[in-house]
Design a protein around this motif. Structure first.
Motif, PDB file in Angstrom:
ATOM      1  N   PHE A 445       0.811  -1.218   0.000  1.00  0.00           N
ATOM      2  CA  PHE A 445       0.000   0.000   0.000  1.00  0.00           C
ATOM      3  C   PHE A 445       0.846   1.270   0.000  1.00  0.00           C
ATOM      4  CE2 PHE A 445      -2.643  -3.240   2.072  1.00  0.00           C
ATOM      5  CZ  PHE A 445      -3.776  -3.174   1.288  1.00  0.00           C
ATOM      6  N   GLY A 446       2.161   1.124   0.071  1.00  0.00           N
ATOM      7  CA  GLY A 446       3.030   2.293   0.118  1.00  0.00           C
ATOM      8  C   GLY A 446       2.987   3.092  -1.175  1.00  0.00           C
ATOM      9  N   SER A 447       3.034   4.405  -1.037  1.00  0.00           N
ATOM     10  CA  SER A 447       3.007   5.305  -2.189  1.00  0.00           C
ATOM     11  C   SER A 447       3.476   6.671  -1.713  1.00  0.00           C
ATOM     12  CB  SER A 447       1.581   5.404  -2.745  1.00  0.00           C
ATOM     13  OG  SER A 447       0.761   6.138  -1.843  1.00  0.00           O
ATOM     14  N   PRO A 448       3.632   7.645  -2.611  1.00  0.00           N
ATOM     15  CA  PRO A 448       3.973   8.997  -2.133  1.00  0.00           C
ATOM     16  C   PRO A 448       2.964   9.556  -1.146  1.00  0.00           C
ATOM     17  CG  PRO A 448       4.351   8.829  -4.491  1.00  0.00           C
ATOM     18  CD  PRO A 448       3.662   7.562  -4.079  1.00  0.00           C
ATOM     19  N   ALA A 449       1.718   9.073  -1.212  1.00  0.00           N
ATOM     20  CA  ALA A 449       0.679   9.582  -0.320  1.00  0.00           C
ATOM     21  C   ALA A 449       0.575   8.796   0.978  1.00  0.00           C
ATOM     22  CB  ALA A 449      -0.676   9.573  -1.029  1.00  0.00           C
ATOM     23  N   ILE A 450       1.165   7.583   1.026  1.00  0.00           N
ATOM     24  CA  ILE A 450       1.023   6.715   2.198  1.00  0.00           C
ATOM     25  C   ILE A 450       2.395   6.199   2.622  1.00  0.00           C
ATOM     26  CG2 ILE A 450      -0.064   4.658   3.165  1.00  0.00           C
ATOM     27  CD1 ILE A 450      -2.207   4.886   1.002  1.00  0.00           C
ATOM     28  N   ARG A 451       2.799   6.542   3.823  1.00  0.00           N
ATOM     29  CA  ARG A 451       4.046   6.025   4.399  1.00  0.00           C
ATOM     30  C   ARG A 451       3.705   4.789   5.224  1.00  0.00           C
ATOM     31  NH1 ARG A 451       7.595  10.213   7.705  1.00  0.00           N
ATOM     32  NH2 ARG A 451       8.014  10.879   5.566  1.00  0.00           N
ATOM     33  N   THR A 452       4.482   3.733   5.070  1.00  0.00           N
ATOM     34  CA  THR A 452       4.204   2.494   5.790  1.00  0.00           C
ATOM     35  C   THR A 452       5.335   2.169   6.765  1.00  0.00           C
ATOM     36  OG1 THR A 452       5.261   1.062   4.150  1.00  0.00           O
ATOM     37  CG2 THR A 452       2.930   1.614   3.804  1.00  0.00           C
ATOM     38  N   ALA A 453       4.976   1.457   7.855  1.00  0.00           N
ATOM     39  CA  ALA A 453       5.969   1.032   8.838  1.00  0.00           C
ATOM     40  C   ALA A 453       5.466  -0.203   9.563  1.00  0.00           C
ATOM     41  CB  ALA A 453       6.258   2.147   9.836  1.00  0.00           C
ATOM     42  N   ARG A 454       6.340  -1.211   9.677  1.00  0.00           N
ATOM     43  CA  ARG A 454       6.037  -2.415  10.448  1.00  0.00           C
ATOM     44  C   ARG A 454       6.780  -2.306  11.772  1.00  0.00           C
ATOM     45  NH1 ARG A 454       3.848  -6.980   9.300  1.00  0.00           N
ATOM     46  NH2 ARG A 454       3.833  -6.550   7.069  1.00  0.00           N
ATOM     47  N   LEU A 455       6.048  -2.436  12.879  1.00  0.00           N
ATOM     48  CA  LEU A 455       6.614  -2.158  14.194  1.00  0.00           C
ATOM     49  C   LEU A 455       6.234  -3.264  15.168  1.00  0.00           C
ATOM     50  CD1 LEU A 455       5.452   1.565  14.226  1.00  0.00           C
ATOM     51  CD2 LEU A 455       7.831   0.810  13.954  1.00  0.00           C
ATOM     52  N   PRO A 456       7.015  -3.405  16.255  1.00  0.00           N
ATOM     53  CA  PRO A 456       6.631  -4.393  17.268  1.00  0.00           C
ATOM     54  C   PRO A 456       5.361  -3.977  17.988  1.00  0.00           C
ATOM     55  CG  PRO A 456       8.473  -3.073  18.031  1.00  0.00           C
ATOM     56  CD  PRO A 456       8.258  -2.710  16.594  1.00  0.00           C
ATOM     57  N   GLU A 457       4.724  -4.924  18.629  1.00  0.00           N
ATOM     58  CA  GLU A 457       3.511  -4.635  19.378  1.00  0.00           C
ATOM     59  C   GLU A 457       3.786  -3.530  20.392  1.00  0.00           C
ATOM     60  OE1 GLU A 457       0.179  -7.008  22.086  1.00  0.00           O
ATOM     61  OE2 GLU A 457       1.697  -8.103  20.943  1.00  0.00           O
ATOM     62  N   VAL A 474      -6.804   8.111  13.779  1.00  0.00           N
ATOM     63  CA  VAL A 474      -6.891   6.786  13.172  1.00  0.00           C
ATOM     64  C   VAL A 474      -8.104   6.746  12.249  1.00  0.00           C
ATOM     65  CG1 VAL A 474      -7.160   4.316  13.590  1.00  0.00           C
ATOM     66  CG2 VAL A 474      -5.789   5.714  15.170  1.00  0.00           C
ATOM     67  N   ALA A 475      -7.874   6.455  10.976  1.00  0.00           N
ATOM     68  CA  ALA A 475      -8.964   6.393  10.004  1.00  0.00           C
ATOM     69  C   ALA A 475      -9.531   4.985   9.892  1.00  0.00           C
ATOM     70  CB  ALA A 475      -8.466   6.856   8.637  1.00  0.00           C
ATOM     71  N   TRP A 476      -8.637   3.996   9.913  1.00  0.00           N
ATOM     72  CA  TRP A 476      -9.039   2.606   9.682  1.00  0.00           C
ATOM     73  C   TRP A 476      -8.244   1.731  10.633  1.00  0.00           C
ATOM     74  CZ3 TRP A 476      -7.011  -2.098   8.436  1.00  0.00           C
ATOM     75  CH2 TRP A 476      -7.843  -3.051   7.806  1.00  0.00           C
ATOM     76  N   ALA A 477      -8.883   0.735  11.229  1.00  0.00           N
ATOM     77  CA  ALA A 477      -8.193  -0.189  12.131  1.00  0.00           C
ATOM     78  C   ALA A 477      -8.680  -1.597  11.879  1.00  0.00           C
ATOM     79  CB  ALA A 477      -8.441   0.203  13.586  1.00  0.00           C
ATOM     80  N   GLY A 478      -7.738  -2.540  11.820  1.00  0.00           N
ATOM     81  CA  GLY A 478      -8.102  -3.929  11.590  1.00  0.00           C
ATOM     82  C   GLY A 478      -7.088  -4.881  12.189  1.00  0.00           C
ATOM     83  N   LEU A 484      -8.605  -3.133   3.596  1.00  0.00           N
ATOM     84  CA  LEU A 484      -8.005  -1.798   3.565  1.00  0.00           C
ATOM     85  C   LEU A 484      -7.990  -1.217   2.150  1.00  0.00           C
ATOM     86  CD1 LEU A 484      -6.506   0.549   4.884  1.00  0.00           C
ATOM     87  CD2 LEU A 484      -4.373  -0.760   4.673  1.00  0.00           C
ATOM     88  N   GLY A 485      -7.731  -2.070   1.158  1.00  0.00           N
ATOM     89  CA  GLY A 485      -7.662  -1.570  -0.215  1.00  0.00           C
ATOM     90  C   GLY A 485      -8.961  -0.921  -0.653  1.00  0.00           C
ATOM     91  N   ALA A 486     -10.080  -1.521  -0.274  1.00  0.00           N
ATOM     92  CA  ALA A 486     -11.370  -0.950  -0.652  1.00  0.00           C
ATOM     93  C   ALA A 486     -11.577   0.409   0.004  1.00  0.00           C
ATOM     94  CB  ALA A 486     -12.494  -1.902  -0.253  1.00  0.00           C
ATOM     95  N   TYR A 487     -11.158   0.522   1.266  1.00  0.00           N
ATOM     96  CA  TYR A 487     -11.295   1.806   1.963  1.00  0.00           C
ATOM     97  C   TYR A 487     -10.443   2.881   1.277  1.00  0.00           C
ATOM     98  CZ  TYR A 487     -10.955   5.346   5.634  1.00  0.00           C
ATOM     99  OH  TYR A 487     -10.987   6.535   6.327  1.00  0.00           O
TER     100      TYR A 487
END
Length: 513
Positions: A445-457, A474-478, A484-487
């Motif tokens: 889902f990463g793009s110039p508009a969306i920054r992504t990060a995987r983090l520990p709990e 928070v806009a979306w939580a799952g 998420l793609g549909a949102y």
């Protein structure tokens, strides 16, 4: 054509203009006055506002130019009495790093924001008095007193409680007088030998003619690194707030009138008053516009809601308006569904109504001789949009205290990464906490508009996937990235068609008191 015309260069307009500038939006900020507002009026920045200013890149300057609030000292004539904290002190935490209101004169906050706007390539057109506007399906034409006009895709009214734009649109303002007794607020410089130290906020609740509060403002550091008291400018500046017991009184805002009031009601003598820098009279009022949008024109700040100064909510609520609206305007101008702009009024009207109730309640308690200590409700960290169209909570069975879609996204350092630094900037942020790669392939889902990060709990979030809006909610939580793609497609951030989120019925604002 200008993309956004902003009318009014107070804190609301300056925050919005700076936010739009960093998003590459062609915005024009106009101001009727010849310069920035000169007074200290809105002198307290709440913790949530400090988080906004961190995102805008100016909080370090703001913190350096201000201070914590001093303790209050109650006086009876020339005799000092009890001391207390008007604002309940809180300790910073990892998730909320700025826990207390910050004392800084409004004029200083505006200068910092103005400097930041200019750094971002923006400017203010001073001396531009708006006289009228017309809008059609393609844009808005604004007319000015000098005969010029500006054509813009959208207009934002940030021109105060007597908003010319709001009146031109014919939008009503519903409210009440919080207190019929007139008030005066002024900035006063006192001499070094004045008998009131700058260590306390001095209060005379039983002063003849009406109560008085005298709050020391943080010294302003000069180019030589010394503060104002050391630089030979005559002493420290205080903000005076005085009430008149006589409801028919007309506050005298002249230097002589302010000096006489202080001499009559406090231990200060005339020779202690070095200078009256600014003064204004008013009656405390609580009111809210009947709507925050009409076509391509939006109301923000005092143009949309007017507060009692009690509780320090007006300026802060106004900054939040601008922060909510800026990213939405930029998104729609870049091709997002136009109905995204409907969510500005949907989200901000209920918030403004609730906060009007808080400030009115605090004011009336103080006027009745029952001053209340300000607590968590004034910090604005608990404001959220759980019931809003943009909030999508896909998990089930979460605890009532758990972070949910619509809540403020907390700070923290999971895995050594600071979250507020990930959020900082004009983008969305997609976070996966403690989830296996197969359940949360967020890199896709990463793009110039969306920054992504995987983090520990992390305790403040728990486990799961969280999409954070550009304004830090928070806009979306799952539990995983499923759905998420549909949102994202609904918001114009994903591949494929971009349906518009369904907009529910207009919210009914809560009563102001």
């Amino acid at each position: 054509m200008t993309e956004v015309l902003i009318v009014g260069a107070g804190p609301t307009g300056l925050v919005l203009a700076a936010d739009l500038a960093r998003r590459g939006v062609r915005a024009l900020l106009v101001e009727r006055a010849r310069g920035l507002f000169p007074g200290s009026r809105g002198k307290g920045l709440q913790p949530r506002t400090q988080e906004v200013l961190y995102d805008l890149g100016v909080l370090d300057v703001i913190r350096a130019a201000g201070s914590e609030y001093p303790r209050m000292r109650v006086w009876e004539g020339a005799e000092p009495g009890a001391e207390w904290d008007m604002v309940e002190r809180a300790e910073p935490t990892e998730s909320a790093p700025w826990a207390n209101v910050w004392l800084i004169p409004q004029t200083r906050t505006q200068r910092v924001l103005y400097d930041r706007l200019r750094e971002l390539g923006g400017e203010v057109r001073f001396g531009a008095e708006l006289t009228g506007l017309d809008q059609d399906q393609a844009g808005v034409t604004a007319r000015f007193a000098d005969g010029s006009s500006v054509r813009a895709a959208y207009v934002v009214a940030a021109d105060g409680g007597r908003s010319t734009v709001r009146r031109a649109l014919g939008i009503g303002m519903s409210g009440e007088t919080v207190d019929p007794k007139p008030m005066l607020v002024a900035d006063v410089r006192v001499t070094r030998d004045a008998p009131l130290p700058g260590t306390h906020w001095h209060v005379w609740p039983k002063a003849p003619g009406g109560g008085v509060a005298f709050c020391p403002l943080p010294p302003e550091t000069g180019e030589d690194g010394r503060d104002g008291e050391e630089s030979g400018d005559g002493g420290r500046v205080f903000q005076l707030a005085a009430q008149f017991a006589d409801e028919s009184a007309v506050p005298d805002t002249s230097a002589q009138g302010v000096t006489r009031l202080l001499v009559d009601r406090t231990p200060l003598r005339e020779e202690h008053i070095a200078e009256v820098l600014w003064a204004s009279g008013f009656r405390a009022r609580a009111a809210m516009a009947d709507r925050f949008r009409q076509g391509r024109v939006f109301l923000a700040g005092d143009a949309a809601h007017v507060h009692s100064p009690a509780g320090g909510q007006g300026l802060n609520t106004s900054v939040q308006d601008a922060y909510n609206l800026g990213w939405k305007l930029a998104a729609v101008l870049s091709g997002a569904p136009a109905r995204l702009l409907d969510t500005y009024e949907e989200e901000r009207m209920p918030v403004a109504a609730d906060i009007l109730g808080i400030s009115t309640r605090i004011h009336r308690a103080g006027a009745a001789g029952r001053p209340t200590q300000r607590g968590a409700e004034v910090r604005q960290l608990g404001i959220g949009y759980r019931d809003g169209t943009l909030s999508r909570e896909t998990r089930t069975g979460t605890a009532g205290s758990a972070l949910r879609a619509g809540d403020r996204a907390p700070d923290g350092h999971p895995g050594g990464t600071r979250l507020f630094d990930l959020f900082r900037g004009p983008h969305w942020t997609l976070l996966a906490f403690g989830t296996p790669d197969r359940d949360a392939d967020i890199a896709a889902f990463g793009s110039p508009a969306i920054r992504t990060a995987r983090l520990p709990e992390y305790e403040a979030y728990g486990r799961g996937v969280f999409l954070v809006r550009p304004d830090g909610y928070v806009a979306w939580a799952g539990e995983s990235a499923e759905g998420l793609g549909a949102y994202l497609s609904e918001l114009g951030l994903g591949a494929g068609p971009a349906p518009v989120p369904a907009t529910g019925p207009s919210p009914t604002p809560a009563p102001a008191a």
